[in-house]
Design a protein around this motif. Structure first.
Motif, mmCIF file in Angstrom:
data_model
loop_
_atom_site.group_PDB
_atom_site.id
_atom_site.type_symbol
_atom_site.label_atom_id
_atom_site.label_comp_id
_atom_site.label_asym_id
_atom_site.label_seq_id
_atom_site.Cartn_x
_atom_site.Cartn_y
_atom_site.Cartn_z
ATOM 1 N N ASN A 308 26.902 2.411 89.160
ATOM 2 C CA ASN A 308 26.882 3.738 90.132
ATOM 3 C C ASN A 308 25.492 3.554 90.587
ATOM 4 O O ASN A 308 25.400 3.847 92.055
ATOM 5 C CB ASN A 308 27.203 4.701 89.234
ATOM 6 N N ARG A 328 23.507 12.169 94.290
ATOM 7 C CA ARG A 328 24.864 12.056 93.936
ATOM 8 C C ARG A 328 24.998 11.233 92.396
ATOM 9 O O ARG A 328 26.090 11.435 91.764
ATOM 10 C CB ARG A 328 25.815 11.119 94.725
ATOM 11 N N TYR A 329 24.114 10.522 92.190
ATOM 12 C CA TYR A 329 24.287 9.741 90.845
ATOM 13 C C TYR A 329 24.237 10.598 89.552
ATOM 14 O O TYR A 329 25.284 10.625 88.947
ATOM 15 C CB TYR A 329 22.928 8.900 90.691
ATOM 16 N N ARG A 331 24.923 14.034 89.962
ATOM 17 C CA ARG A 331 26.174 14.859 90.256
ATOM 18 C C ARG A 331 27.169 14.231 89.565
ATOM 19 O O ARG A 331 28.012 14.820 88.897
ATOM 20 C CB ARG A 331 26.469 14.966 91.546
ATOM 21 N N GLN A 332 27.513 12.469 89.695
ATOM 22 C CA GLN A 332 28.686 12.120 89.283
ATOM 23 C C GLN A 332 28.850 11.670 87.890
ATOM 24 O O GLN A 332 29.667 11.540 87.273
ATOM 25 C CB GLN A 332 28.743 11.070 90.281
ATOM 26 N N ARG A 333 27.614 11.418 87.324
ATOM 27 C CA ARG A 333 27.612 10.686 85.906
ATOM 28 C C ARG A 333 27.224 11.665 84.876
ATOM 29 O O ARG A 333 27.494 11.335 83.870
ATOM 30 C CB ARG A 333 26.336 9.389 86.037
ATOM 31 N N LYS A 392 37.162 10.302 87.857
ATOM 32 C CA LYS A 392 36.640 11.754 87.970
ATOM 33 C C LYS A 392 35.134 11.606 88.534
ATOM 34 O O LYS A 392 34.920 12.648 89.459
ATOM 35 C CB LYS A 392 36.631 12.444 86.592
ATOM 36 N N ALA A 393 34.475 10.901 88.296
ATOM 37 C CA ALA A 393 33.139 10.587 88.845
ATOM 38 C C ALA A 393 33.201 10.264 90.286
ATOM 39 O O ALA A 393 32.642 10.788 91.205
ATOM 40 C CB ALA A 393 32.285 9.376 88.155
ATOM 41 N N ALA A 394 34.174 9.340 90.825
ATOM 42 C CA ALA A 394 34.257 8.971 92.119
ATOM 43 C C ALA A 394 34.567 10.254 93.116
ATOM 44 O O ALA A 394 34.411 10.239 94.188
ATOM 45 C CB ALA A 394 35.175 8.036 92.105
ATOM 46 N N ILE A 396 33.745 12.982 92.937
ATOM 47 C CA ILE A 396 32.533 14.082 92.970
ATOM 48 C C ILE A 396 31.804 13.847 94.180
ATOM 49 O O ILE A 396 31.266 12.587 94.295
ATOM 50 C CB ILE A 396 31.606 14.084 91.786
ATOM 51 N N GLU A 397 31.554 14.698 95.074
ATOM 52 C CA GLU A 397 30.707 14.374 96.279
ATOM 53 C C GLU A 397 29.489 14.413 95.991
ATOM 54 O O GLU A 397 28.947 15.100 95.357
ATOM 55 C CB GLU A 397 31.134 15.236 97.683
#
Ligand SMILES: Cc1cc2nc3c(=O)[nH]c(=O)nc-3n(C[C@H](O)[C@H](O)[C@H](O)COP(=O)(O)OP(=O)(O)OC[C@H]3O[C@@H](n4cnc5c(N)ncnc54)[C@H](O)[C@@H]3O)c2cc1C
Length: 397
Positions: A308, A328-329, A331-333, A392-394, A396-397
């Motif tokens: 990611n 975003r890293y 926020r997503q992970r 789920k991670a993908a 997330i903006e």
């Protein structure tokens, strides 16, 4: 591209996956590894389907399949004979690898380091622990205690993939929040062929038991048995021949003693860094999160972090995305480590060790229902193979 150089602390699976992703895209990368060579200790041994899909681009999935073994089924059992099985075939439309691969993680590190050595713009510096981190608005630097003395190396971004005791995390002043279980886990490896004596044993089998749960994982030539230990047990006793023998005899009683090839005792944590980024420095893998091994999600989740983050760094290096993309890293992970990996691994531990007969019955009934219903089995495998966490991670903006 030279000004885009990425520094990476740690040549574990996470640092090396990130380094290969960056090197493939032409981004210069230097990996600093504290040890004089790649460590060959026995740690994770399970690669989940989406992780294998990611590793395929380095030809590493094929190499792991050659060096390890394919486990197409996953099993839960108890000592009294109850057993349910899940077959990864039900998610074959979602992955190119509908199975787990059982292979020691250090073998992946060897493949990735060998591949990295083929790039002129990438290198690993061994015997080079990162001891400090500095940064300003335009660059980040690491201080390295290398074989020729202390040096400062500058780059554009830094990835701290230096494991659970991360010096990078400490230097950045980031807390690793959470807790440590009072009991430690023991792993003992034996060449004894449990599949010859335990009927229908799968290569990945979790045994629930209110007194002492355990799990059996097969790697080539060996079974790895993992047990919890009691908080009051002394390390020397736990690792002694007699105590390991007693634990293995409870898995399968036999007249001869067990041959034990490896033994490891380690502390188990459920911890997540309060933040995954500080300026130009990021945390990934064990440096960012630690969890218990029930579900095999630690290394796999770390590799997912590495892909990611490295893909985002590539887009920024190529001018295809602005630096804000890098926010975003986290926020997503980070929510995945907190809400998904932590939740599942804690629930796995609680279910296997449950003492309350009602709780045990509910868990068994739920699993039996899931295993016998193709739609529920699919949903279950999407979750435990970590495909759900990536979706789920993908999202997330
Ligand atoms: C006994 C055991 C069993 C496990 N079983 C499983 C399992 O079944 N499934 C699973 O998914 N996970 C498992 N794990 C966890 C898994 O091993 C880790 O999640 C995984 O190794 C994380 O990879 P990493 O690259 O983040 O860190 P590491 O593999 O720890 O790599 C970090 C690297 O950084 C180096 N380093 C450390 N400090 C510095 C420094 N200051 N400067 C430069 N280099 C440094 C280290 O030498 C090391 O090479 C297990 C762990 C243990 C200990």
């Amino acid at each position: 591209m030279e000004s885009n150089r990425v520094l990476i602390a740690g040549a574990g699976p996470v640092g090396l996956v990130a380094a290969n992703t960056l090197a493939d895209a032409g981004v210069p990368v230097v990996v600093f590894e504290a040890e004089p060579r790649l460590p060959e200790n026995l740690r994770a041994s399970t690669f989940h389907p989406p992780t294998l899909d990611m590793l395929a681009k380095f030809d590493a999935a094929r190499r792991l399949m050659e060096m390890g073994l394919l486990a197409p089924r996953l099993q839960y059992r108890d000592r009294a004979g109850w057993a349910v099985e899940f077959d990864f075939g039900v998610i074959a439309d979602l992955t190119d690898h509908p199975f787990r691969v059982q292979c020691e993680q250090y073998k992946l590190n060897g493949v990735l380091a060998e591949r990295l050595a083929t790039f002129a713009h990438a290198r690993i510096e061994f015997s080079s622990p990162v001891v400090d981190v500095g940064q300003d608005a335009n660059s980040v630097s690491v201080t390295v205690d290398g074989p020729d003395g202390r040096r400062v190396i500058r780059g554009n971004w830094l990835i701290g993939a230096d494991g659970g005791r991360s010096r990078v995390r400490e230097a950045l002043g980031i807390e690793l929040e959470g807790f440590t279980w009072p009991e430690r886990f023991l792993v003992a490896s034996t060449p004894f062929e449990f599949a010859d004596v335990i009927p229908n044993l799968c290569d990945v089998s979790y045994f629930a038991d209110p007194e002492e749960w355990f799990f059996l994982l097969r790697v080539p030539g060996l079974w790895r048995a993992m047990f919890p230990t009691r908080a009051e047990e002394a390390e020397a006793d736990i690792l002694s021949d007699d105590v390991i023998e007693r634990r293995l005899q409870r898995v399968w009683p036999k007249r001869e003693r067990y041959e034990v090839r490896h033994r490891t005792l380690y502390s188990v944590h459920q911890r997540v860094a309060e933040s995954y980024r500080k300026g130009r420095a990021f945390l990934a893998g064990d440096a960012a999160h630690l969890n218990n091994p029930l579900g095999g999600m630690g290394m796999n989740g770390g590799i997912h972090d590495a892909v990611n983050l490295a893909e985002k760094l590539v887009r920024v290096a190529r001018g295809e995305a602005s630096a804000s993309e890098l926010d975003r890293y986290e926020r997503q992970r980070r929510p995945i480590a907190l809400e998904y990996v932590n939740t599942i691994t804690i629930a796995n531990k609680r279910s296997l060790e449950a003492r309350d007969p009602e709780e045990q019955r509910t868990w068994r009934e739920t699993l039996t229902r899931s295993a016998n219903d193709p739609a529920l089995a699919r949903e279950y495998l999407i979750r435990v193979s970590m495909l759900a966490s990536l979706r789920k991670a993908a999202a997330i903006e």
